[in-house]
Design an enzyme around this catalytic site. Structure first.
Site, PDB file in Angstrom:
ATOM      1  N   TYR A 144       0.823  -1.216   0.000  1.00 25.82           N
ATOM      2  CA  TYR A 144       0.000   0.000   0.000  1.00 25.82           C
ATOM      3  C   TYR A 144       0.856   1.265   0.000  1.00 25.82           C
ATOM      4  O   TYR A 144       0.378   2.356  -0.309  1.00 25.82           O
ATOM      5  CB  TYR A 144      -0.960   0.025   1.195  1.00 25.82           C
ATOM      6  CG  TYR A 144      -2.046  -1.034   1.149  1.00 25.82           C
ATOM      7  CD1 TYR A 144      -2.256  -1.813   0.010  1.00 25.82           C
ATOM      8  CD2 TYR A 144      -2.865  -1.262   2.241  1.00 25.82           C
ATOM      9  CE1 TYR A 144      -3.231  -2.784  -0.024  1.00 25.82           C
ATOM     10  CE2 TYR A 144      -3.860  -2.237   2.212  1.00 25.82           C
ATOM     11  CZ  TYR A 144      -4.032  -2.992   1.076  1.00 25.82           C
ATOM     12  OH  TYR A 144      -5.010  -3.958   1.042  1.00 25.82           O
ATOM     13  N   LYS A 193       3.147 -15.495   2.766  1.00 22.58           N
ATOM     14  CA  LYS A 193       3.057 -16.297   1.539  1.00 22.58           C
ATOM     15  C   LYS A 193       4.484 -16.671   1.157  1.00 22.58           C
ATOM     16  O   LYS A 193       4.965 -16.401   0.045  1.00 22.58           O
ATOM     17  CB  LYS A 193       2.347 -15.458   0.446  1.00 22.58           C
ATOM     18  CG  LYS A 193       1.937 -16.232  -0.783  1.00 22.58           C
ATOM     19  CD  LYS A 193       0.815 -17.211  -0.552  1.00 22.58           C
ATOM     20  CE  LYS A 193       0.569 -18.023  -1.823  1.00 22.58           C
ATOM     21  NZ  LYS A 193      -0.275 -19.215  -1.596  1.00 22.58           N
ATOM     22  N   ASP A 225      -3.462 -18.121   2.277  1.00 29.11           N
ATOM     23  CA  ASP A 225      -4.634 -18.818   1.718  1.00 29.11           C
ATOM     24  C   ASP A 225      -5.165 -19.838   2.726  1.00 29.11           C
ATOM     25  O   ASP A 225      -6.380 -19.971   2.917  1.00 29.11           O
ATOM     26  CB  ASP A 225      -4.307 -19.474   0.360  1.00 29.11           C
ATOM     27  CG  ASP A 225      -2.951 -20.149   0.330  1.00 29.11           C
ATOM     28  OD1 ASP A 225      -2.125 -19.896   1.230  1.00 29.11           O
ATOM     29  OD2 ASP A 225      -2.708 -20.943  -0.592  1.00 29.11           O
ATOM     30  N   ASP A 249      -5.326  -6.554   5.995  1.00 32.62           N
ATOM     31  CA  ASP A 249      -6.535  -5.850   5.568  1.00 32.62           C
ATOM     32  C   ASP A 249      -7.654  -6.877   5.332  1.00 32.62           C
ATOM     33  O   ASP A 249      -8.789  -6.717   5.802  1.00 32.62           O
ATOM     34  CB  ASP A 249      -6.194  -5.096   4.258  1.00 32.62           C
ATOM     35  CG  ASP A 249      -7.265  -4.094   3.863  1.00 32.62           C
ATOM     36  OD1 ASP A 249      -8.242  -3.944   4.604  1.00 32.62           O
ATOM     37  OD2 ASP A 249      -7.112  -3.475   2.793  1.00 32.62           O
ATOM     38  N   ASP A 253     -10.786  -8.275   8.204  1.00 34.55           N
ATOM     39  CA  ASP A 253     -12.204  -8.151   7.842  1.00 34.55           C
ATOM     40  C   ASP A 253     -12.907  -9.502   7.929  1.00 34.55           C
ATOM     41  O   ASP A 253     -14.049  -9.593   8.385  1.00 34.55           O
ATOM     42  CB  ASP A 253     -12.345  -7.605   6.409  1.00 34.55           C
ATOM     43  CG  ASP A 253     -12.537  -6.094   6.409  1.00 34.55           C
ATOM     44  OD1 ASP A 253     -12.431  -5.490   7.493  1.00 34.55           O
ATOM     45  OD2 ASP A 253     -12.783  -5.519   5.337  1.00 34.55           O
TER      46      ASP A 253
END
Ligand code: NAD
Length: 358
Positions: A144, A193, A225, A249, A253
């Protein structure tokens, strides 16, 4: 007995409704334990655009830089959606606050209170009667904030965004996670990852190094994942999750959704040292603004996190958490968490009941 200077940013929509109740709760704590909370209210978001032409006036930013911590409601609403992104309340105020104040660690508890366990979309045999996960998300680095742009590629124009992390950035967020785990169930799951990304390989190496300073804390690593799957398959596996900005992020959520009640969840964004900004995870809910029906508990629990993480007032913080649990156990509910057989109350009454139980 302490004196604490808090900059209060009520913001837009339900912001003023819910933050007022959190301030009342802090007053009640102050009265009981002999602390003084000085509130300095400043404009932010859409209401600041209306009054000053910008979502984060200099005067507001100055007040935020010169206080002990910030209590924030929420910003934004349809009235300001047409503005260019740097003037929009969310990007223009929240992202600027985070970067200007060095708020690099985002702590989001996903808690299911026993009294509300039926609200979870996950089956009862998986969720049990309660759940308590803390997601620690890196907030000022990664993709980001990385290099970005457009270039000519083999097949025409392409766009790119770079995910980059330094050892320093990973180390300080990992420390936050381990420190938090020491106050909880002493388990950290680092989500990355590392089977694909170089930045994740460094992430994993640094987190493993930091873990050596916390021998009491159990550490496991999980690919993002798999973590997304395990959150709905076996959420009880997790205590503290630490992860990068983009993975956090998404994962935070997802974790909040399995609790089933957006109006209940607080968050903290911490800088180095004790400074922090505390806010509910939900938005400004313009559809219910000013109607005295918004759930103030997420904001009240954000104030409780402030006491714990910025002021070190653990007993006082737990007093607030216990008061919330007591009010829920007695069957009081705002409309968003109401079910048959419970007592429906408004924002102000919920705030009053929580104060009464302190
Ligand atoms: P939202 O979280 O504001 O609302 C989603 C739904 O949840 C709505 O139906 C709302 O009524 C309900 N809800 C939210 N909080 C509640 C509470 N405390 N009590 C009862 N019900 C509650 O998300 P949205 O509708 O997507 O966004 C509305 C505005 O908020 C947008 O302008 C958005 O950009 C902004 N927003 C701000 C923040 C922030 O300030 N941190 C975060 C997310 C969204």
């Amino acid at each position: 007995m302490g004196v604490y200077n808090i900059t209060v940013l009520k913001g837009d929509g339900i912001g003023p409704d819910i933050v007022s109740e959190a301030m009342n709760v802090l007053e009640a704590i102050g009265k009981k334990y002999g602390h003084t909370f000085n509130f300095n209210e400043k404009a932010v978001g859409g209401c600041a655009i209306d009054e000053f032409g910008v979502p984060l006036p200099d005067d507001t930013l100055e007040a935020c830089k010169n206080c002990d911590s910030i209590l924030l409601g929420a910003v934004g609403g349809p009235k300001w959606d047409h503005l260019p992104s740097h003037l929009r309340p969310e990007a223009g105020a929240l992202l600027k606050l985070r970067s200007s104040l060095g708020l690099y660690a985002n702590l989001r508890p996903a808690i299911i209170h026993k009294a509300l366990s039926a609200a979870s979309p996950i089956k009862a045999e998986i969720i049990g009667d309660s759940l308590d996960i803390l997601v620690v998300r890196e907030l000022t680095g990664g993709i980001y904030f990385g290099e970005r742009g457009y270039r000519e590629g083999k097949y025409g124009q392409e766009a790119f965004d770079v995910e980059a992390y330094s050892e320093y950035e990973v180390k300080r967020i990992a420390k936050q996670a381990f420190e938090a785990a020491m106050k909880r169930n002493k388990k950290v799951t680092s989500v990355d990852k590392a089977n694909v990304l170089e930045s994740s390989k460094l992430w994993r190496k640094v987190v493993t190094e930091v873990a050596k300073d916390y021998p009491e804390v159990e550490l496991d690593h999980m690919y993002v994942d798999n973590a997304a799957m395990q959150l709905v398959r076996n959420p009880k596996h997790f205590d503290v999750i630490v992860t990068s900005n983009i993975f956090g992020d998404i994962i935070s959520d997802e974790a909040s959704q399995i609790t089933g009640s957006i109006g209940m969840l607080p968050s903290a964004s911490l800088a180095e040292g004790t400074f922090g900004m505390y806010e509910p995870i939900h938005g400004s809910a313009p559809d219910i603004a000013g109607m005295d029906i918004a759930n103030p508990i997420a904001t009240i629990l954000s104030a409780s996190m402030m006491l714990k993480f910025s002021f070190g007032l653990i007993e006082e913080a737990e007093d607030i958490e216990n008061a919330v649990t007591a009010v829920l156990d007695k069957g009081y509910r705002t409309p968003d968490i109401y079910v048959d057989g419970t007592t429906k109350v408004g924002t102000k009454e919920m705030g009053r009941l929580i104060c009464e139980n302190i």
